[in-house]
Design an enzyme around this catalytic site. Structure first.
Site, PDB file in Angstrom:
ATOM      1  N   LYS A  83       0.870  -1.185   0.000  1.00  0.00           N
ATOM      2  CA  LYS A  83       0.000   0.000   0.000  1.00  0.00           C
ATOM      3  C   LYS A  83       0.902   1.229   0.000  1.00  0.00           C
ATOM      4  CE  LYS A  83      -4.438   1.090   0.290  1.00  0.00           C
ATOM      5  NZ  LYS A  83      -5.641   0.384  -0.151  1.00  0.00           N
TER       6      LYS A  83
ATOM      7  N   ASP B 235      -7.100   4.437  -4.340  1.00  0.00           N
ATOM      8  CA  ASP B 235      -7.715   4.325  -3.012  1.00  0.00           C
ATOM      9  C   ASP B 235      -8.293   5.710  -2.754  1.00  0.00           C
ATOM     10  OD1 ASP B 235      -7.801   2.390  -0.506  1.00  0.00           O
ATOM     11  OD2 ASP B 235      -7.334   4.349   0.312  1.00  0.00           O
TER      12      ASP B 235
END
Ligand code: NDP
Length: 449
Positions: free
Chosen positions: A122, A162
């Site tokens: 991430k 995201d």
């Protein structure tokens, strides 16, 4: 397990979100460790909680008035035991190393559940794209990629979107990567359909959440038809969660952004949702404006003096938190129980605090945890990587059918793993255990690396 947690706390005492994710995970995988000492003997847990690599970098950029800003960029490459690192990029002022580590940790097990060969990672930056012009966002993305490009690649690490990173940002990031590497590869997912993207990728997370919820309902002999639903957020995940709820005959009563929420007692139907999408995705406006077009709807601004969110006090059958982490606290959970909600399915990552999850269990509220329920997004990202590698594009129906089938398999895997390890009906335990076993076994096979 206590030792592993103690080391995590001691090593990074300030990383609260990461501690929360690790604690929740460790509590549920204990039955596996009890039956399989090999995980202990080869320090699988100790290795899982330490990222394989963390990259932090300066992101300088110039705004439209010629002022220079400096943000901090991150990429946490958490685990590559079952495939290249894969996970989104988040651009939001609240981003820090703890948030990115918690998201990367969750991503490892989520990706393992998808049935695809994807490791976990991430990244992101503490940059706020809100109220920034397209050219400012472009300059930021180009600066961000001018460092990140050396760490990623289609077989190494494949970022996606995201919070704060959608099609516009992916386009700018991809353009810069291509220029720097002089290569057209599937290094990012969520790309435009005409340049390597997959159909259904924008819809995938939200659609997948509702497919997962439908599977949960099927097990108790119910469907989404006529279910009254509370949804938080109005971004990518929230919009397509709402769309799929409507397609399956449910009713959507609420949506929100970081300023407040709307409550439409008559239901947000497809036409109203299209208007809301235009408002959020094209005008990049606030959700409050929904009430200008539909004055019967109520707008409730965020009240900083309240320690709960009144959105969760409306009578409903299902709740889909789809904004951000820790948005449902114990008080919100109590309200959801009181208004009669029977199913909570997480669209966002870790939106429910641990006390809320316990309250749901005590009150027989079905709970779909994020790492299973919102895995549809990364699953279709995996399908995008497959299409890129073959230089082929599948049809909308083909991708949607695969997505639905993956969500059904994830649901069944959670049910089976939970039952096998003595927690029947506990989707959180099932998801953690199934993800852990898959990644843990790959780590055992590959030796101590
Ligand atoms: P978007 O940026 O598209 O939308 C985020 C939404 O949540 C916006 O409505 C935003 O409001 C609101 N929001 C963000 N931060 C806060 C906050 N601190 N308090 C209240 N509201 C907030 O993001 P996504 O829809 O992509 O992501 C939403 C969640 O889903 C995240 O947890 C993400 O990690 C998760 N997720 C996303 C996936 C994807 O494919 N996109 C895949 C799997 C999980 P505002 O407009 O005011 O900023």
């Amino acid at each position: 397990m206590e030792q592993v947690l103690a080391t995590v706390l001691q090593r990074d005492p300030e990383q609260q979100e990461f501690h929360q994710a690790v604690t929740e995970f460790l509590e549920t995988v204990k039955p596996v460790l009890d039956r399989h000492p090999e995980y202990r003997n080869f320090a699988v847990l100790e290795r899982l909680v330490e990222p394989e690599r963390m990259i932090m970098f300066r992101v300088p950029w110039m705004d439209d008035r010629g002022r220079v800003h400096v943000n901090r960029g991150y990429r946490v490459e958490m685990n590559s035991a079952i495939g290249p690192y894969k996970g989104g990029l988040r651009f939001h002022p609240s981003v820090n190393l703890s948030v990115i580590k918690f998201l990367a940790f969750e991503q490892v097990f989520k990706n393992a559940l998808t049935t695809l060969s994807l490791g976990g990672g991430k990244g992101g930056a503490d940059f706020d794209p809100r109220d920034r012009s397209d050219t400012e966002v472009m300059r930021f993305c180009q600066s961000f990629m001018s460092e990140l490009f050396r760490h990623i690649g289609e077989d190494t690490d494949v970022p996606a979107g995201d919070i704060g990173v959608s099609g516009r940002e992916i386009g700018f990031l991809f353009g810069m990567y291509k220029k720097l590497q002089n290569k057209f590869t599937g290094v990012l997912t969520g790309k435009g359909v005409s340049w390597g993207g997959s159909l259904i990728r924008p819809e995938a997370t939200g659609y997948g959440v509702v497919y997962f919820a439908s599977e949960m309902l099927t097990l108790i002999g119910q469907t989404m038809e006529c279910k009254h639903c509370l949804i938080s957020g109005s971004g990518n995940v929230a919009q397509y969660t709402a769309e799929k709820v409507l397609q399956l005959g449910g009713r959507v009563l609420t949506m929100s952004d970081s300023s407040g929420y709307i409550f439409d007692e008559e239901g947000i139907d497809i036409a109203k949702l299209e208007h809301l999408k235009e408002l959020k995705n094209v005008e990049r406006g606030r959700i409050e404006k929904y009430c200008q077009r539909y004055p019967h709807a109520e707008y409730v601004p965020v009240d900083p003096d309240l320690d709960y969110n009144p959105l969760w006090q409306h009578e409903a059958d299902c709740a889909f938190p789809a904004a951000t982490q820790n948005e449902i606290n114990a008080k919100d959970a109590q309200h959801l129980v009181e208004v009669g909600v029977k199913l909570v399915c997480e669209g966002a990552n870790m939106p429910c605090v641990p006390e809320a999850i316990s309250l749901f269990a005590e009150n027989d509220v079905l709970f779909g945890p994020a790492k299973a329920a919102n895995a549809g997004g990364v699953a279709v990202s995996g399908l995008e990587m497959a299409q890129d590698a073959m230089r082929l594009s599948w049809t909308r129906d083909e991708v949607d059918t695969r997505l639905r089938s993956i969500m059904e398999k994830i649901h069944q895997t959670c049910v089976d793993a939970a039952a096998y390890y003595g927690h029947p009906g506990d989707y959180l335990a099932g998801a953690n255990i199934a993800g852990f076993v898959k990644v843990g076994n790959a780590m055992l096979d590959q030796g101590v690396v």
